[in-house]
Design an enzyme around this catalytic site. Sequence first.
Site, PDB file in Angstrom:
ATOM      1  N   GLN A   1      36.053  29.198  27.760  1.00 42.61           N
ATOM      2  CA  GLN A   1      36.016  28.722  26.961  1.00 42.61           C
ATOM      3  C   GLN A   1      36.708  29.494  25.920  1.00 42.61           C
ATOM      4  OE1 GLN A   1      33.628  28.917  28.838  1.00 42.61           O
ATOM      5  NE2 GLN A   1      31.051  29.698  28.229  1.00 42.61           N
TER       6      GLN A   1
ATOM      7  N   HIS B   1      31.088  47.126  43.034  1.00 43.63           N
ATOM      8  CA  HIS B   1      31.247  46.324  41.674  1.00 43.63           C
ATOM      9  C   HIS B   1      31.270  44.947  41.716  1.00 43.63           C
ATOM     10  CE1 HIS B   1      34.188  48.522  38.250  1.00 43.63           C
ATOM     11  NE2 HIS B   1      34.482  49.402  39.287  1.00 43.63           N
TER      12      HIS B   1
ATOM     13  N   HIS C   1      80.184  27.764  19.790  1.00 43.81           N
ATOM     14  CA  HIS C   1      79.788  29.076  19.747  1.00 43.81           C
ATOM     15  C   HIS C   1      80.943  29.361  19.150  1.00 43.81           C
ATOM     16  CE1 HIS C   1      76.111  27.866  22.141  1.00 43.81           C
ATOM     17  NE2 HIS C   1      76.360  29.642  22.145  1.00 43.81           N
TER      18      HIS C   1
ATOM     19  N   ASP D   1      37.461  55.598  35.703  1.00 38.83           N
ATOM     20  CA  ASP D   1      37.135  54.662  34.412  1.00 38.83           C
ATOM     21  C   ASP D   1      36.251  54.654  33.424  1.00 38.83           C
ATOM     22  OD1 ASP D   1      37.051  52.920  37.092  1.00 38.83           O
ATOM     23  OD2 ASP D   1      35.792  53.722  37.841  1.00 38.83           O
TER      24      ASP D   1
ATOM     25  N   TYR E   1      39.332  40.384  26.109  1.00 39.58           N
ATOM     26  CA  TYR E   1      38.056  39.550  26.514  1.00 39.58           C
ATOM     27  C   TYR E   1      37.062  40.957  27.373  1.00 39.58           C
ATOM     28  CZ  TYR E   1      35.042  36.611  29.083  1.00 39.58           C
ATOM     29  OH  TYR E   1      33.954  36.115  29.661  1.00 39.58           O
TER      30      TYR E   1
ATOM     31  N   GLU F   1      44.610  49.258  43.933  1.00 32.40           N
ATOM     32  CA  GLU F   1      44.765  49.530  42.688  1.00 32.40           C
ATOM     33  C   GLU F   1      44.252  51.277  42.039  1.00 32.40           C
ATOM     34  OE1 GLU F   1      41.368  47.848  41.468  1.00 32.40           O
ATOM     35  OE2 GLU F   1      41.319  48.001  39.579  1.00 32.40           O
ATOM     36  N   HIS F   2      43.802  52.258  42.670  1.00 30.65           N
ATOM     37  CA  HIS F   2      43.024  53.476  42.662  1.00 30.65           C
ATOM     38  C   HIS F   2      43.554  53.708  43.904  1.00 30.65           C
ATOM     39  CE1 HIS F   2      39.824  51.056  40.712  1.00 30.65           C
ATOM     40  NE2 HIS F   2      40.433  52.040  39.117  1.00 30.65           N
TER      41      HIS F   2
ATOM     42  N   GLU G   1      82.432  27.860  28.825  1.00 29.81           N
ATOM     43  CA  GLU G   1      81.269  27.429  28.911  1.00 29.81           C
ATOM     44  C   GLU G   1      81.167  26.131  28.865  1.00 29.81           C
ATOM     45  OE1 GLU G   1      77.927  30.268  27.768  1.00 29.81           O
ATOM     46  OE2 GLU G   1      78.373  31.455  29.289  1.00 29.81           O
TER      47      GLU G   1
ATOM     48  N   SER H   1      38.540  45.055  42.651  1.00 30.31           N
ATOM     49  CA  SER H   1      38.812  46.431  42.280  1.00 30.31           C
ATOM     50  C   SER H   1      38.839  47.019  43.850  1.00 30.31           C
ATOM     51  CB  SER H   1      37.740  47.431  41.312  1.00 30.31           C
ATOM     52  OG  SER H   1      37.238  46.802  40.474  1.00 30.31           O
TER      53      SER H   1
ATOM     54  N   GLN I   1      33.401  51.719  44.368  1.00 28.45           N
ATOM     55  CA  GLN I   1      34.342  50.587  44.466  1.00 28.45           C
ATOM     56  C   GLN I   1      33.437  49.676  45.017  1.00 28.45           C
ATOM     57  OE1 GLN I   1      36.997  50.192  41.769  1.00 28.45           O
ATOM     58  NE2 GLN I   1      37.048  52.509  42.367  1.00 28.45           N
TER      59      GLN I   1
ATOM     60  N   ASN J   1      35.436  36.963  35.433  1.00 32.28           N
ATOM     61  CA  ASN J   1      35.581  37.094  36.187  1.00 32.28           C
ATOM     62  C   ASN J   1      36.701  36.150  37.223  1.00 32.28           C
ATOM     63  OD1 ASN J   1      34.778  34.517  35.647  1.00 32.28           O
ATOM     64  ND2 ASN J   1      32.939  34.674  35.654  1.00 32.28           N
TER      65      ASN J   1
HETATM   66  P1  NAD Z   1      32.167  36.982  33.147  1.00 34.35           P
HETATM   67  O1  NAD Z   1      32.281  37.671  31.743  1.00 34.35           O
HETATM   68  O2  NAD Z   1      33.606  37.385  32.882  1.00 34.35           O
HETATM   69  O3  NAD Z   1      32.354  35.560  33.044  1.00 34.35           O
HETATM   70  C1  NAD Z   1      30.871  35.814  32.939  1.00 34.35           C
HETATM   71  C2  NAD Z   1      31.136  33.522  31.954  1.00 34.35           C
HETATM   72  O4  NAD Z   1      31.724  33.180  33.275  1.00 34.35           O
HETATM   73  C3  NAD Z   1      30.132  33.598  31.615  1.00 34.35           C
HETATM   74  O5  NAD Z   1      30.090  33.434  30.913  1.00 34.35           O
HETATM   75  C4  NAD Z   1      30.236  31.401  31.875  1.00 34.35           C
HETATM   76  O6  NAD Z   1      31.576  31.315  30.932  1.00 34.35           O
HETATM   77  C5  NAD Z   1      31.820  31.502  32.892  1.00 34.35           C
HETATM   78  N1  NAD Z   1      30.965  31.064  34.284  1.00 34.35           N
HETATM   79  C6  NAD Z   1      30.044  31.540  35.029  1.00 34.35           C
HETATM   80  N2  NAD Z   1      29.693  30.474  36.022  1.00 34.35           N
HETATM   81  C7  NAD Z   1      30.862  29.667  35.370  1.00 34.35           C
HETATM   82  C8  NAD Z   1      30.584  27.913  36.380  1.00 34.35           C
HETATM   83  N3  NAD Z   1      30.580  27.900  36.917  1.00 34.35           N
HETATM   84  N4  NAD Z   1      31.683  27.372  36.068  1.00 34.35           N
HETATM   85  C9  NAD Z   1      32.366  27.727  34.499  1.00 34.35           C
HETATM   86  N5  NAD Z   1      31.984  28.672  34.549  1.00 34.35           N
HETATM   87  C10 NAD Z   1      31.828  29.179  34.010  1.00 34.35           C
HETATM   88  O7  NAD Z   1      31.423  38.466  33.362  1.00 34.35           O
HETATM   89  P2  NAD Z   1      31.418  39.018  34.958  1.00 34.35           P
HETATM   90  O8  NAD Z   1      31.061  37.394  36.286  1.00 34.35           O
HETATM   91  O9  NAD Z   1      30.358  39.976  35.163  1.00 34.35           O
HETATM   92  O10 NAD Z   1      32.554  39.026  35.915  1.00 34.35           O
HETATM   93  C11 NAD Z   1      33.240  39.723  35.552  1.00 34.35           C
HETATM   94  C12 NAD Z   1      34.554  40.637  36.366  1.00 34.35           C
HETATM   95  O11 NAD Z   1      35.544  41.365  36.381  1.00 34.35           O
HETATM   96  C13 NAD Z   1      34.092  41.362  37.691  1.00 34.35           C
HETATM   97  O12 NAD Z   1      34.559  40.407  38.691  1.00 34.35           O
HETATM   98  C14 NAD Z   1      34.568  42.198  38.013  1.00 34.35           C
HETATM   99  O13 NAD Z   1      34.859  43.309  38.987  1.00 34.35           O
HETATM  100  C15 NAD Z   1      35.059  42.788  36.837  1.00 34.35           C
HETATM  101  N6  NAD Z   1      36.108  43.566  35.699  1.00 34.35           N
HETATM  102  C16 NAD Z   1      37.080  44.272  36.285  1.00 34.35           C
HETATM  103  C17 NAD Z   1      37.441  45.955  35.449  1.00 34.35           C
HETATM  104  C18 NAD Z   1      38.794  45.287  35.571  1.00 34.35           C
HETATM  105  O14 NAD Z   1      39.476  46.475  34.683  1.00 34.35           O
HETATM  106  N7  NAD Z   1      39.805  45.488  36.164  1.00 34.35           N
HETATM  107  C19 NAD Z   1      36.998  45.790  35.085  1.00 34.35           C
HETATM  108  C20 NAD Z   1      35.454  45.409  34.064  1.00 34.35           C
HETATM  109  C21 NAD Z   1      34.973  44.447  34.716  1.00 34.35           C
END
Ligand code: NAD
Length: 437
Positions: free
Chosen positions: A191, A262, A420, A361, A130, A327-328, A415, A237, A259, A214
């Site tokens: 999805q 983010h 067995h 990163d 993902y 984490e970091h 047992e 993060s 950080q 997210n």
């Molecule tokens: P994302 O791709 O995670 O989410 C987008 C998707 O969320 C949309 O396509 C939609 O399907 C869904 N969505 C949004 N609102 C919705 C709702 N109301 N109901 C149902 N589905 C919904 O992208 P993003 O939103 O930009 O989030 C990325 C996250 O990933 C951030 O929190 C970021 O900090 C984190 N991140 C972490 C790392 C790591 O290595 N730990 C690296 C990159 C990003």
Amino acid sequence: MPVFLNTSAADFEQGFRAMLSAKREDSSDVNDAVTAIIRDVRARGDLALCELTARFDRLQLTPATLRFTPEEIAAEVARVTPEDRAALMLAAERIRAYHARQMPEDASWTDPEGATLGWRWSAVSAAGLYVPGGQAAYPSSVLMNAIPARVAGVERLVICVPTPDGIINPLVLLAAQLSGVDEIYRIGGAQAVAAMAYGTDTIAPVDKITGPGNAYVAAAKRQVFGRVGIDMIAGPSEVLVIADGDQNPDWLAWDLLAQAEHDADAQSILITTDPAMAQAVAAAVDRIIPTLDRAAIAGASWRDYGTLIVVRDLAEAAALSNRIAPEHLELCVDDPEGLAAQCIHAGAIFLGAHTPEAVGDYVSGPNHVLPTARSARFSSGLSVMDFVKRTTMARLTPGALAAIGPAAVRLAASEGLQAHGASVQARLGTLNERLTE
Ligand code: NAD
């Protein structure tokens, strides 16, 4: 206002505990929404994917356009500048070299009874990566997920990345190309996770899903776990910087803000032995925030979760770090190796003033997908190990079975598992007959 704490103060423990338990992500209602989305994708497959992508990403798709074609990928990749391409290739090479060293080895030995024992590692057959894309693009996350999978030997790699309004960062596709991934779908959120777990007419299911996202993505990964494997739940993060009084406060401020920018839910913490350093860093952060493109996000994170802690000595800093399990962890001190030896709970450690977390990163080599929310107490960042599994092996000679089989028969009887015991006894009986012939 960020929190100021001092271990010499009487109310320190109370303040520290409050900081540790502050809730940084609110996922109320998210679970129910995700359950409904997964049910819909299982029931209606591609049609549900198209409708949900129209609703959440404002993009009209048909089953035939869910996947990027080779021509579309080539056209996007052609837009990448030579400078960006060179930087991405450097990152890919360094990440590959680092992860190649993680590949575990098979083992086999024969014990004194004559049993040949061991284990064998094999890659999962298909992995779904993902790649977040809702609010920002993450080409670096493509490399961090796909390269360890490739090193492990995963045959089929699938990427799902949302493309809001149909827009894709061409570097994401170039990163996929550099990692040898060409099965890329323009879908995101719960999805996408459901499609990779259960499959649709267009998307064959995978065995393991990795990658950050997210709250919807995180909840979906939790809900499909069991049907497929997952890597971890990587939340907002965090960085903990431990510094002595001999540092550049501006450098430390930038590290904290790297950080904070983010996510409003990100957390940046400074622990220092020098009260003047704490004040100088806080002042630098306040000065820099308004200059950032993402000032609103970084400002909210620093205001709500930023923390500065003054300690008596570095041993105290290490003890607090172990309770935070960040984490970091950045160690900007004279003897970072010595301090690192005391810091046992951290996802990734950055040693010395010239190792900013941001370099990790992208280009240092170790993985940037790391455990958050104190889960570094019991888990590790993404690695080759997430894409392999261990199969145990045993082969007994007749002599080995004669030596250890009777104990198995006894334990089976204790047992109450008759078949067995009989499966072993039948062979032991045949062996005895042969011996008495
Ligand atoms: P994302 O791709 O995670 O989410 C987008 C998707 O969320 C949309 O396509 C939609 O399907 C869904 N969505 C949004 N609102 C919705 C709702 N109301 N109901 C149902 N589905 C919904 O992208 P993003 O939103 O930009 O989030 C990325 C996250 O990933 C951030 O929190 C970021 O900090 C984190 N991140 C972490 C790392 C790591 O290595 N730990 C690296 C990159 C990003």
